[in-house]
Design an enzyme around this catalytic site. Structure first.
Site, PDB file in Angstrom:
ATOM      1  N   HIS A 172      -9.839   1.172   4.384  1.00 52.53           N
ATOM      2  CA  HIS A 172      -8.576   1.336   5.106  1.00 52.53           C
ATOM      3  C   HIS A 172      -8.809   2.282   6.295  1.00 52.53           C
ATOM      4  CE1 HIS A 172      -4.557   2.588   6.158  1.00 52.53           C
ATOM      5  NE2 HIS A 172      -4.137   1.471   5.597  1.00 52.53           N
ATOM      6  N   LYS A 184       0.027   4.238  -0.296  1.00 52.08           N
ATOM      7  CA  LYS A 184      -0.633   5.428   0.269  1.00 52.08           C
ATOM      8  C   LYS A 184      -0.366   6.634  -0.650  1.00 52.08           C
ATOM      9  CE  LYS A 184      -0.408   3.239   4.734  1.00 52.08           C
ATOM     10  NZ  LYS A 184      -0.410   3.350   6.173  1.00 52.08           N
ATOM     11  N   GLU A 218      -6.150  -4.948  10.233  1.00 55.32           N
ATOM     12  CA  GLU A 218      -5.104  -3.981  10.545  1.00 55.32           C
ATOM     13  C   GLU A 218      -5.469  -3.253  11.834  1.00 55.32           C
ATOM     14  OE1 GLU A 218      -2.845  -2.637   6.823  1.00 55.32           O
ATOM     15  OE2 GLU A 218      -4.712  -1.530   6.801  1.00 55.32           O
ATOM     16  N   GLY A 268       1.629   2.147  10.895  1.00 59.33           N
ATOM     17  CA  GLY A 268       2.589   3.245  10.789  1.00 59.33           C
ATOM     18  C   GLY A 268       3.222   3.626  12.117  1.00 59.33           C
ATOM     19  N   SER A 278       2.687  -2.285  10.524  1.00 59.29           N
ATOM     20  CA  SER A 278       4.132  -2.352  10.787  1.00 59.29           C
ATOM     21  C   SER A 278       4.749  -3.714  10.460  1.00 59.29           C
ATOM     22  CB  SER A 278       4.426  -1.939  12.226  1.00 59.29           C
ATOM     23  OG  SER A 278       3.972  -0.606  12.446  1.00 59.29           O
ATOM     24  N   ASN A 324       0.867  -1.177   0.000  1.00 53.99           N
ATOM     25  CA  ASN A 324       0.000   0.000   0.000  1.00 53.99           C
ATOM     26  C   ASN A 324       0.910   1.235   0.000  1.00 53.99           C
ATOM     27  OD1 ASN A 324      -1.835   2.015   0.441  1.00 53.99           O
ATOM     28  ND2 ASN A 324      -2.454   1.344   2.493  1.00 53.99           N
ATOM     29  N   GLU A 344      -7.243   4.682   7.496  1.00 48.24           N
ATOM     30  CA  GLU A 344      -7.037   6.115   7.215  1.00 48.24           C
ATOM     31  C   GLU A 344      -8.236   6.691   6.470  1.00 48.24           C
ATOM     32  OE1 GLU A 344      -3.204   5.571   5.398  1.00 48.24           O
ATOM     33  OE2 GLU A 344      -2.384   5.036   7.360  1.00 48.24           O
TER      34      GLU A 344
END
Ligand code: PGA
Length: 274
Positions: free
Chosen positions: A108, A20, A182, A188, A228, A18, A110
């Site tokens: 996702h 991003k 996730e 992150g 991560s 990904n 985010e």
């Protein structure tokens, strides 16, 4: 805890990058060429037992489709559920298919937290993706507060049930659906779920998938771990029986570290003899 190397014969290992909101087209092209070279040198199992997914931002999607390494699939990072209309700034499933994109990440964390993507929209998006021949990868996961409150399983169950209940049972496998667990607190942050926590949640995800579809279908849906993942923890994580691969952000931005994670998946498959 040692990796178990018990990969299922019913599901491929999927390793997804990904990107991003990263990479201009020049960097994207260089990455795809370098990854393609690496993949050509490691053909055994790629595209069959181990699938590679690259998820670039919209601006590099067409370039990625045109320069896609053999055996890699290209996924968008989000999409709107309608096939066209007055939705300024959005991109439809028909547009993604028109570009030759293979699939799409949906939900996702985010997108959920910064752009209010909710489970109701996601249910429509999953169905729309499947209708347009885009492979949906549904992302789910709890926040740290939800985990501390002992609600992690309930939150993930709710996300799965709401987003997937409208998907026709046949499309659950024919669409190429996958799920990425996730935990929001691991994305992150450099903090990874332990193998035990991740395996327990993945087993829970599979139980929920059996209750939405059937046990047989749940056995065939890859459930990836994200948060991560890096070369140093990939083998142990992907080695857990219900972890079928990884959705990788930071460590997927460089071909070197991403290919090491793909290699970890290949190593497990070879070791398990499936
Ligand atoms: P990370 O991102 O690997 O940088 O934690 C994972 C993701 O957000 O998909």
């Amino acid at each position: 805890m040692e990796a178990m190397n018990t990969k299922s014969e019913y599901r491929p290992v999927v390793v997804a990058a990904n990107w991003k909101m990263n990479k201009l087209r020049g960097d994207a092209l260089e990455y795809l060429e370098d990854l393609g070279t690496w993949m050509d040198e490691h053909p055994e199992g790629l595209g069959t037992r181990v699938e590679v997914v690259i998820s670039p931002p919209f601006t590099s999607l067409e370039l990625a489709v045109e320069n896609r390494p053999a055996h890699a699939r290209i996924y968008a990072q989000t999409m709107h559920q309608a096939d066209h209309g007055a939705f300024t700034g959005e991109v439809s499933p028909a547009m993604l298919r028109d570009l030759g994109v293979d699939g799409v990440l949906l939900g996702h964390s985010e997108r959920r937290s910064y752009y209010n993507e909710n489970d109701g929209d996601l249910s429509e998006k999953v169905v729309a993706a499947a209708e347009f021949g885009l492979r949906p990868m549904l992302c789910v996961g709890e926040t740290i507060d939800e985990r501390h409150q002992g609600r992690a399983n309930e939150v993930v169950r709710e996300q799965l049930v709401t987003a997937l209940s409208d998907l026709d049972v046949i499309k659950a496998t024919s669409s190429g659906l996958s799920v990425a667990y996730e935990p929001v607190w691991a994305i992150g942050t450099g903090e990874t779920a332990s193998n035990e926590i991740a395996q327990l949640m993945h087993a829970h995800v599979r139980d929920v998938l059996s209750s939405i579809f059937t046990a047989d279908i749940a056995e065939r849906i890859p459930v990836l771990y994200g948060g991560s993942v890096k070369p140093s923890n990939a083998t142990e994580l992907i080695g857990q029986p219900d972890i079928d691969g990884a959705l990788v952000g930071g460590a997927a931005l460089e071909v070197q570290s991403f290919s090491e994670i793909v290699a970890a998946g290949l190593g497990l498959v070879v070791k398990a003899g499936v």
